[in-house]
Design a protein around this motif. Sequence first.
Motif, PDB file in Angstrom:
ATOM      1  N   ASP A  93      42.850  45.342  49.673  1.00  0.00           N
ATOM      2  CA  ASP A  93      43.221  44.990  48.298  1.00  0.00           C
ATOM      3  C   ASP A  93      42.367  43.844  47.777  1.00  0.00           C
ATOM      4  O   ASP A  93      42.065  43.773  46.576  1.00  0.00           O
ATOM      5  CB  ASP A  93      44.704  44.598  48.231  1.00  0.00           C
ATOM      6  CG  ASP A  93      45.625  45.776  48.515  1.00  0.00           C
ATOM      7  OD1 ASP A  93      45.160  46.927  48.385  1.00  0.00           O
ATOM      8  OD2 ASP A  93      46.787  45.549  48.864  1.00  0.00           O
ATOM      9  N   VAL A  94      41.985  42.926  48.663  1.00  0.00           N
ATOM     10  CA  VAL A  94      41.125  41.807  48.265  1.00  0.00           C
ATOM     11  C   VAL A  94      39.752  42.335  47.844  1.00  0.00           C
ATOM     12  O   VAL A  94      39.181  41.890  46.840  1.00  0.00           O
ATOM     13  CB  VAL A  94      40.993  40.792  49.419  1.00  0.00           C
ATOM     14  CG1 VAL A  94      39.943  39.727  49.076  1.00  0.00           C
ATOM     15  CG2 VAL A  94      42.335  40.129  49.699  1.00  0.00           C
ATOM     16  N   VAL A  95      39.221  43.299  48.610  1.00  0.00           N
ATOM     17  CA  VAL A  95      37.926  43.900  48.258  1.00  0.00           C
ATOM     18  C   VAL A  95      38.017  44.576  46.889  1.00  0.00           C
ATOM     19  O   VAL A  95      37.145  44.408  46.023  1.00  0.00           O
ATOM     20  CB  VAL A  95      37.497  44.912  49.336  1.00  0.00           C
ATOM     21  CG1 VAL A  95      36.201  45.608  48.915  1.00  0.00           C
ATOM     22  CG2 VAL A  95      37.313  44.212  50.674  1.00  0.00           C
ATOM     23  N   ALA A  96      39.100  45.334  46.678  1.00  0.00           N
ATOM     24  CA  ALA A  96      39.292  46.015  45.398  1.00  0.00           C
ATOM     25  C   ALA A  96      39.443  45.005  44.260  1.00  0.00           C
ATOM     26  O   ALA A  96      38.976  45.248  43.130  1.00  0.00           O
ATOM     27  CB  ALA A  96      40.519  46.923  45.476  1.00  0.00           C
ATOM     28  N   ALA A  97      40.090  43.858  44.551  1.00  0.00           N
ATOM     29  CA  ALA A  97      40.282  42.830  43.524  1.00  0.00           C
ATOM     30  C   ALA A  97      38.945  42.245  43.088  1.00  0.00           C
ATOM     31  O   ALA A  97      38.729  41.985  41.894  1.00  0.00           O
ATOM     32  CB  ALA A  97      41.198  41.731  44.062  1.00  0.00           C
ATOM     33  N   PHE A  98      38.020  42.046  44.022  1.00  0.00           N
ATOM     34  CA  PHE A  98      36.700  41.533  43.652  1.00  0.00           C
ATOM     35  C   PHE A  98      35.965  42.516  42.743  1.00  0.00           C
ATOM     36  O   PHE A  98      35.324  42.112  41.761  1.00  0.00           O
ATOM     37  CB  PHE A  98      35.866  41.269  44.910  1.00  0.00           C
ATOM     38  CG  PHE A  98      35.950  39.863  45.409  1.00  0.00           C
ATOM     39  CD1 PHE A  98      35.239  38.847  44.790  1.00  0.00           C
ATOM     40  CD2 PHE A  98      36.749  39.535  46.493  1.00  0.00           C
ATOM     41  CE1 PHE A  98      35.314  37.535  45.243  1.00  0.00           C
ATOM     42  CE2 PHE A  98      36.825  38.237  46.950  1.00  0.00           C
ATOM     43  CZ  PHE A  98      36.114  37.233  46.325  1.00  0.00           C
ATOM     44  N   VAL A  99      36.074  43.802  43.062  1.00  0.00           N
ATOM     45  CA  VAL A  99      35.418  44.812  42.235  1.00  0.00           C
ATOM     46  C   VAL A  99      36.002  44.808  40.830  1.00  0.00           C
ATOM     47  O   VAL A  99      35.280  44.854  39.824  1.00  0.00           O
ATOM     48  CB  VAL A  99      35.565  46.202  42.883  1.00  0.00           C
ATOM     49  CG1 VAL A  99      35.000  47.277  41.956  1.00  0.00           C
ATOM     50  CG2 VAL A  99      34.857  46.239  44.237  1.00  0.00           C
ATOM     51  N   ARG A 100      37.326  44.728  40.741  1.00  0.00           N
ATOM     52  CA  ARG A 100      37.990  44.747  39.438  1.00  0.00           C
ATOM     53  C   ARG A 100      37.663  43.482  38.646  1.00  0.00           C
ATOM     54  O   ARG A 100      37.444  43.535  37.427  1.00  0.00           O
ATOM     55  CB  ARG A 100      39.494  44.864  39.642  1.00  0.00           C
ATOM     56  CG  ARG A 100      40.281  45.008  38.356  1.00  0.00           C
ATOM     57  CD  ARG A 100      40.116  46.378  37.754  1.00  0.00           C
ATOM     58  NE  ARG A 100      40.856  46.516  36.503  1.00  0.00           N
ATOM     59  CZ  ARG A 100      40.332  46.287  35.301  1.00  0.00           C
ATOM     60  NH1 ARG A 100      39.057  45.930  35.175  1.00  0.00           N
ATOM     61  NH2 ARG A 100      41.068  46.442  34.219  1.00  0.00           N
ATOM     62  N   LEU A 101      37.639  42.321  39.307  1.00  0.00           N
ATOM     63  CA  LEU A 101      37.295  41.068  38.619  1.00  0.00           C
ATOM     64  C   LEU A 101      35.879  41.111  38.066  1.00  0.00           C
ATOM     65  O   LEU A 101      35.615  40.553  36.993  1.00  0.00           O
ATOM     66  CB  LEU A 101      37.458  39.881  39.576  1.00  0.00           C
ATOM     67  CG  LEU A 101      38.864  39.330  39.780  1.00  0.00           C
ATOM     68  CD1 LEU A 101      38.869  38.280  40.883  1.00  0.00           C
ATOM     69  CD2 LEU A 101      39.409  38.727  38.482  1.00  0.00           C
ATOM     70  N   ARG A 102      34.970  41.750  38.790  1.00  0.00           N
ATOM     71  CA  ARG A 102      33.597  41.847  38.303  1.00  0.00           C
ATOM     72  C   ARG A 102      33.550  42.681  37.037  1.00  0.00           C
ATOM     73  O   ARG A 102      32.743  42.408  36.129  1.00  0.00           O
ATOM     74  CB  ARG A 102      32.703  42.469  39.395  1.00  0.00           C
ATOM     75  CG  ARG A 102      31.254  42.656  38.985  1.00  0.00           C
ATOM     76  CD  ARG A 102      30.636  41.360  38.513  1.00  0.00           C
ATOM     77  NE  ARG A 102      30.543  40.368  39.566  1.00  0.00           N
ATOM     78  CZ  ARG A 102      30.423  39.074  39.362  1.00  0.00           C
ATOM     79  NH1 ARG A 102      30.414  38.604  38.117  1.00  0.00           N
ATOM     80  NH2 ARG A 102      30.336  38.225  40.370  1.00  0.00           N
ATOM     81  N   GLU A 103      34.417  43.685  36.924  1.00  0.00           N
ATOM     82  CA  GLU A 103      34.474  44.487  35.700  1.00  0.00           C
ATOM     83  C   GLU A 103      35.046  43.664  34.539  1.00  0.00           C
ATOM     84  O   GLU A 103      34.588  43.778  33.396  1.00  0.00           O
ATOM     85  CB  GLU A 103      35.342  45.731  35.928  1.00  0.00           C
ATOM     86  CG  GLU A 103      34.773  46.703  36.961  1.00  0.00           C
ATOM     87  CD  GLU A 103      35.759  47.817  37.286  1.00  0.00           C
ATOM     88  OE1 GLU A 103      36.914  47.748  36.778  1.00  0.00           O
ATOM     89  OE2 GLU A 103      35.401  48.743  38.041  1.00  0.00           O
ATOM     90  N   ILE A 104      36.051  42.823  34.845  1.00  0.00           N
ATOM     91  CA  ILE A 104      36.703  42.030  33.797  1.00  0.00           C
ATOM     92  C   ILE A 104      35.802  40.896  33.323  1.00  0.00           C
ATOM     93  O   ILE A 104      35.711  40.614  32.122  1.00  0.00           O
ATOM     94  CB  ILE A 104      38.035  41.460  34.329  1.00  0.00           C
ATOM     95  CG1 ILE A 104      39.005  42.599  34.669  1.00  0.00           C
ATOM     96  CG2 ILE A 104      38.667  40.502  33.323  1.00  0.00           C
ATOM     97  CD1 ILE A 104      40.251  42.132  35.411  1.00  0.00           C
ATOM     98  N   LEU A 105      35.127  40.244  34.281  1.00  0.00           N
ATOM     99  CA  LEU A 105      34.298  39.066  33.974  1.00  0.00           C
ATOM    100  C   LEU A 105      32.894  39.287  34.546  1.00  0.00           C
ATOM    101  O   LEU A 105      32.514  38.689  35.552  1.00  0.00           O
ATOM    102  CB  LEU A 105      34.924  37.805  34.581  1.00  0.00           C
ATOM    103  CG  LEU A 105      36.340  37.448  34.112  1.00  0.00           C
ATOM    104  CD1 LEU A 105      36.968  36.428  35.041  1.00  0.00           C
ATOM    105  CD2 LEU A 105      36.313  36.923  32.676  1.00  0.00           C
ATOM    106  N   PRO A 106      32.103  40.145  33.925  1.00  0.00           N
ATOM    107  CA  PRO A 106      30.783  40.491  34.493  1.00  0.00           C
ATOM    108  C   PRO A 106      29.821  39.317  34.603  1.00  0.00           C
ATOM    109  O   PRO A 106      28.941  39.316  35.469  1.00  0.00           O
ATOM    110  CB  PRO A 106      30.260  41.564  33.526  1.00  0.00           C
ATOM    111  CG  PRO A 106      31.024  41.356  32.258  1.00  0.00           C
ATOM    112  CD  PRO A 106      32.367  40.855  32.665  1.00  0.00           C
ATOM    113  N   GLY A 107      29.979  38.322  33.751  1.00  0.00           N
ATOM    114  CA  GLY A 107      29.044  37.195  33.787  1.00  0.00           C
ATOM    115  C   GLY A 107      29.584  35.961  34.472  1.00  0.00           C
ATOM    116  O   GLY A 107      28.938  34.903  34.455  1.00  0.00           O
TER     117      GLY A 107
END
Length: 291
Positions: free
Chosen positions: A164-178
């Motif tokens: 879930d932590v790995v998935a959270a990093f992927v999702r955060l990158r989508e939310i805050l790409p920069g």
Amino acid sequence: AGVAVPPRRAPRDGSPTAARRAAFLACRARADGAETPEPGKAKPARSSASANVQNDAIALLSGMKENPFSVGTYHSKRATHRVNELGDIIGEDEAPENILQQPGWDDAGKLRFCVATVAAELSVSEAEVSAKLQQLFQLAPGIERRVGEIKIADLVRMVASLPDVVAAFVRLREILPGADLGKIVESRPSVLLEDLDALGKRVRELKEETPKLNWDAILTDFPQIFEIRDMAANARELAKKFPNGDVTAMLGRQPTLLLAMQSGEDMIAYDHGSLRQVKATIEGDRTHDGW
């Protein structure tokens, strides 16, 4: 006629008074340079200052065969003895950098405590927890630097659900790409455990409300803004309070103004508790389930 004064009783040899007197006289003589060396021995070095008399007395008392005192060494929590212009000791609030770490509470000690605590919470071996923690630290190096400071409960949840932590990093990158996700997670590890769909909606609405601001960079530097339940609503509230002001410019200079707009259910824990808790306090009910 004069009044006869009885002679003072001399202290008995071996008594605490005699020991104190002997140590004092010896140290005073040493400080004054008036000691008479024993035949065949060199004259002992003179103390550099009268401030050393106390240390000399402690040393003499410690070396006595029949020492009636308990003489030990006090280890200060301060690295150096600092005083202000009035001679008062400068405490940890004024000079936190002068406070020594507690023995054993270094980075390795904090990690050992963390591993033992997480293992006990999850009912697994410490070896398994150590392996999972290393995987977590590879994903988020900033968390390792914060061990001993962040909530153990958050670490337990992350270690228990690494996928879930790995998935959270992927999702955060989508939310805050920069954004600098490593810096955000180091400052606020619990962001990995949030409802990221709801978080994405809140961030998207904030960006739509103030499109000229670089919120990816702002949230990197001010992750406490994630505490706000409705960030866009707070931006609108700020605009209402300053109808003639440029809200975009105000937030660009001081993003934490959004925190000042919190009210009702949005009040964060270190203010006055939740709205339910505040109402219970006002009503005089301190046995409320919210506490």
